[in-house]
Design a protein around this motif. Structure first.
Motif, PDB file in Angstrom:
ATOM      1  N   LYS A  97      45.246  48.161  54.363  1.00 45.54           N
ATOM      2  CA  LYS A  97      44.525  47.482  53.285  1.00 45.54           C
ATOM      3  C   LYS A  97      45.205  46.134  53.048  1.00 45.54           C
ATOM      4  O   LYS A  97      46.343  46.077  52.615  1.00 45.54           O
ATOM      5  N   VAL A  98      44.498  45.065  53.346  1.00 47.68           N
ATOM      6  CA  VAL A  98      45.071  43.723  53.219  1.00 47.68           C
ATOM      7  C   VAL A  98      45.145  43.319  51.750  1.00 47.68           C
ATOM      8  O   VAL A  98      46.159  42.788  51.292  1.00 47.68           O
ATOM      9  N   VAL A  99      44.063  43.544  51.013  1.00 45.43           N
ATOM     10  CA  VAL A  99      44.064  43.360  49.558  1.00 45.43           C
ATOM     11  C   VAL A  99      43.325  44.542  48.943  1.00 45.43           C
ATOM     12  O   VAL A  99      42.488  45.179  49.589  1.00 45.43           O
ATOM     13  N   ASN A 100      43.624  44.818  47.683  1.00 45.83           N
ATOM     14  CA  ASN A 100      43.017  45.950  46.987  1.00 45.83           C
ATOM     15  C   ASN A 100      42.259  45.493  45.751  1.00 45.83           C
ATOM     16  O   ASN A 100      42.736  44.613  45.012  1.00 45.83           O
ATOM     17  N   GLU A 101      41.104  46.077  45.541  1.00 46.74           N
ATOM     18  CA  GLU A 101      40.286  45.751  44.381  1.00 46.74           C
ATOM     19  C   GLU A 101      41.079  45.962  43.093  1.00 46.74           C
ATOM     20  O   GLU A 101      41.718  46.991  42.902  1.00 46.74           O
ATOM     21  N   GLY A 102      41.071  44.953  42.235  1.00 44.39           N
ATOM     22  CA  GLY A 102      41.738  45.052  40.940  1.00 44.39           C
ATOM     23  C   GLY A 102      43.155  44.531  40.915  1.00 44.39           C
ATOM     24  O   GLY A 102      43.704  44.275  39.833  1.00 44.39           O
ATOM     25  N   MET A 108      44.568  33.267  49.791  1.00 47.48           N
ATOM     26  CA  MET A 108      43.341  33.237  50.591  1.00 47.48           C
ATOM     27  C   MET A 108      43.706  33.649  52.012  1.00 47.48           C
ATOM     28  O   MET A 108      44.819  33.378  52.469  1.00 47.48           O
ATOM     29  N   PHE A 109      42.782  34.311  52.711  1.00 45.44           N
ATOM     30  CA  PHE A 109      43.022  34.768  54.075  1.00 45.44           C
ATOM     31  C   PHE A 109      41.888  34.302  54.991  1.00 45.44           C
ATOM     32  O   PHE A 109      40.720  34.290  54.586  1.00 45.44           O
ATOM     33  N   VAL A 110      42.242  33.948  56.229  1.00 47.62           N
ATOM     34  CA  VAL A 110      41.261  33.628  57.268  1.00 47.62           C
ATOM     35  C   VAL A 110      41.581  34.501  58.484  1.00 47.62           C
ATOM     36  O   VAL A 110      42.724  34.518  58.950  1.00 47.62           O
ATOM     37  N   ASP A 144      35.977  34.520  59.409  1.00 47.83           N
ATOM     38  CA  ASP A 144      35.607  34.841  58.038  1.00 47.83           C
ATOM     39  C   ASP A 144      36.830  34.761  57.130  1.00 47.83           C
ATOM     40  O   ASP A 144      37.976  34.909  57.577  1.00 47.83           O
ATOM     41  N   SER A 145      36.584  34.560  55.851  1.00 51.75           N
ATOM     42  CA  SER A 145      37.689  34.373  54.907  1.00 51.75           C
ATOM     43  C   SER A 145      37.365  35.015  53.568  1.00 51.75           C
ATOM     44  O   SER A 145      36.210  35.312  53.260  1.00 51.75           O
ATOM     45  N   TRP A 146      38.404  35.210  52.783  1.00 51.42           N
ATOM     46  CA  TRP A 146      38.256  35.680  51.407  1.00 51.42           C
ATOM     47  C   TRP A 146      39.451  35.188  50.595  1.00 51.42           C
ATOM     48  O   TRP A 146      40.457  34.745  51.146  1.00 51.42           O
ATOM     49  N   GLY A 147      39.309  35.226  49.276  1.00 55.45           N
ATOM     50  CA  GLY A 147      40.386  34.807  48.390  1.00 55.45           C
ATOM     51  C   GLY A 147      40.311  33.355  47.965  1.00 55.45           C
ATOM     52  O   GLY A 147      41.200  32.865  47.264  1.00 55.45           O
ATOM     53  N   ALA A 159      38.315  41.255  43.556  1.00 51.60           N
ATOM     54  CA  ALA A 159      37.223  42.143  43.147  1.00 51.60           C
ATOM     55  C   ALA A 159      36.759  43.004  44.316  1.00 51.60           C
ATOM     56  O   ALA A 159      35.640  43.508  44.307  1.00 51.60           O
ATOM     57  N   TYR A 160      37.617  43.197  45.313  1.00 50.05           N
ATOM     58  CA  TYR A 160      37.233  43.906  46.528  1.00 50.05           C
ATOM     59  C   TYR A 160      38.477  44.426  47.231  1.00 50.05           C
ATOM     60  O   TYR A 160      39.601  43.960  46.985  1.00 50.05           O
ATOM     61  N   THR A 161      38.244  45.410  48.105  1.00 52.75           N
ATOM     62  CA  THR A 161      39.295  45.917  48.990  1.00 52.75           C
ATOM     63  C   THR A 161      38.915  45.559  50.420  1.00 52.75           C
ATOM     64  O   THR A 161      37.782  45.811  50.848  1.00 52.75           O
ATOM     65  N   ILE A 162      39.855  44.937  51.150  1.00 50.36           N
ATOM     66  CA  ILE A 162      39.627  44.574  52.551  1.00 50.36           C
ATOM     67  C   ILE A 162      40.511  45.461  53.413  1.00 50.36           C
ATOM     68  O   ILE A 162      41.738  45.485  53.251  1.00 50.36           O
ATOM     69  N   THR A 163      39.896  46.192  54.354  1.00 47.43           N
ATOM     70  CA  THR A 163      40.622  47.105  55.233  1.00 47.43           C
ATOM     71  C   THR A 163      40.432  46.687  56.688  1.00 47.43           C
ATOM     72  O   THR A 163      39.304  46.449  57.127  1.00 47.43           O
TER      73      THR A 163
END
Length: 216
Positions: A97-102, A108-110, A144-147, A159-163
Motif C-alpha cells: 500500500k503506497v498511500v492509505n485512505e485517511g 505526490m507520486f508518478v 499516472d500520478s496522484w497526490g 482520500a484513497y488507498t493505492i495498492t
C-alpha cells in the motif's frame, strides 16, 4: 548505475555455485540501493550547478514521465532543476500500500514502471470532473500520478488507498521539498496550479464494454 550493476553481476558470476534465487535477491537489493543513490547524486550535482547549465542539465536528468506530467508541462529548465532537487525514487512490491485512505498527505507520486490499483476511495480531481467519473477509475499505469492536491495544500489527507499490483518504480515529490524549492517563485507556482486545474484528467476508466446490438 549500470557500471555499479555490472560489478555486482561480475561478482555473482564469479560465485557461480550460489543458488539462482539468492542471486536474484542480491541483484534486487543492489538495484534498489543504487537507484535510490543515483537520484540523490543527481540532486546534489544539479543543485551545485549555476545558471543556464543547471537548467539545461535538468531537462535530460528528469524522467520523461515526470516531465510530461500535466502539472509540469511547459515549465522552463530552471523549474525542472528545482524538481530534480526535490524528487526521490521509491519502490513498491506487489500488494504494497503506497498511500492509505485517511492518512496525512505527504507527497505526490508518478508511476515510472509498473501498475497499481485504487483499492478504496477515489482520486482527487478538478471541479470540472464529476465525483462519479473519478470513482470509476480503478487502475493506474505508467505515467499516472496522484497526490497533486497534497503538494498544493488543497487537501490534508489522502482520500484513497493505492495498492501496487506489480513491482513498481515511482518518483515521489514530497510536499515540503516542493514548497521549499518554489518558495520564491510565485509565478511558477501559479502556472503549475493552473496546469493542475486545467490538465488533470481521468487517465483511464474501468467500464464494462457497451454491448453491440444489430438493428432489425
Amino acid at each position: 548505475f549500470n557500471e555499479r550493476m555490472d560489478v555486482v553481476q561480475y561478482w555473482l558470476d564469479f560465485h557461480e555455485r550460489m543458488p539462482a534465487i539468492l542471486r536474484r535477491r542480491i541483484r534486487r537489493h543492489f538495484k534498489e540501493a543504487y537507484m535510490s543513490r543515483t537520484i540523490a547524486d543527481d540532486a546534489t550535482i544539479v543543485d551545485e550547478l549555476s545558471g543556464m547549465l543547471r537548467a539545461d542539465t535538468a531537462y535530460f536528468i528528469i524522467h520523461e514521465k515526470v516531465r510530461s506530467n500535466p502539472i509540469f508541462r511547459g515549465l522552463p529548465g530552471s523549474a525542472l532543476a528545482s524538481i530534480v532537487c526535490a524528487v526521490r525514487k521509491n519502490l513498491a512490491k506487489i500488494d504494497d500500500k503506497v498511500v492509505n485512505e485517511g492518512e496525512p498527505g505527504t507527497s505526490m507520486f508518478v508511476i515510472i514502471e509498473g501498475q497499481a490499483k485504487i483499492t478504496s476511495g477515489a482520486l482527487w480531481v478538478p471541479p470540472d470532473i464529476s465525483a462519479e467519473e473519478a470513482a470509476m477509475l480503478k487502475d493506474l499505469d505508467e505515467g499516472d500520478s496522484w497526490g497533486e492536491e497534497v503538494i498544493f495544500k488543497l487537501e490534508k489527507n489522502y482520500a484513497y488507498t493505492i495498492t501496487a499490483t506489480t513491482h513498481m518504480l515511482m518518483y515521489e515529490l514530497p510536499m515540503e521539498a516542493f514548497q521549499y524549492q518554489f518558495r520564491n517563485m510565485p509565478d511558477l507556482m501559479q502556472k503549475m496550479f493552473v496546469n493542475l486545474i486545467s490538465g488533470k484528467k481521468i487517465p483511464k476508466l474501468t467500464k464494462e464494454p457497451t454491448p453491440v446490438t444489430s438493428g432489425k
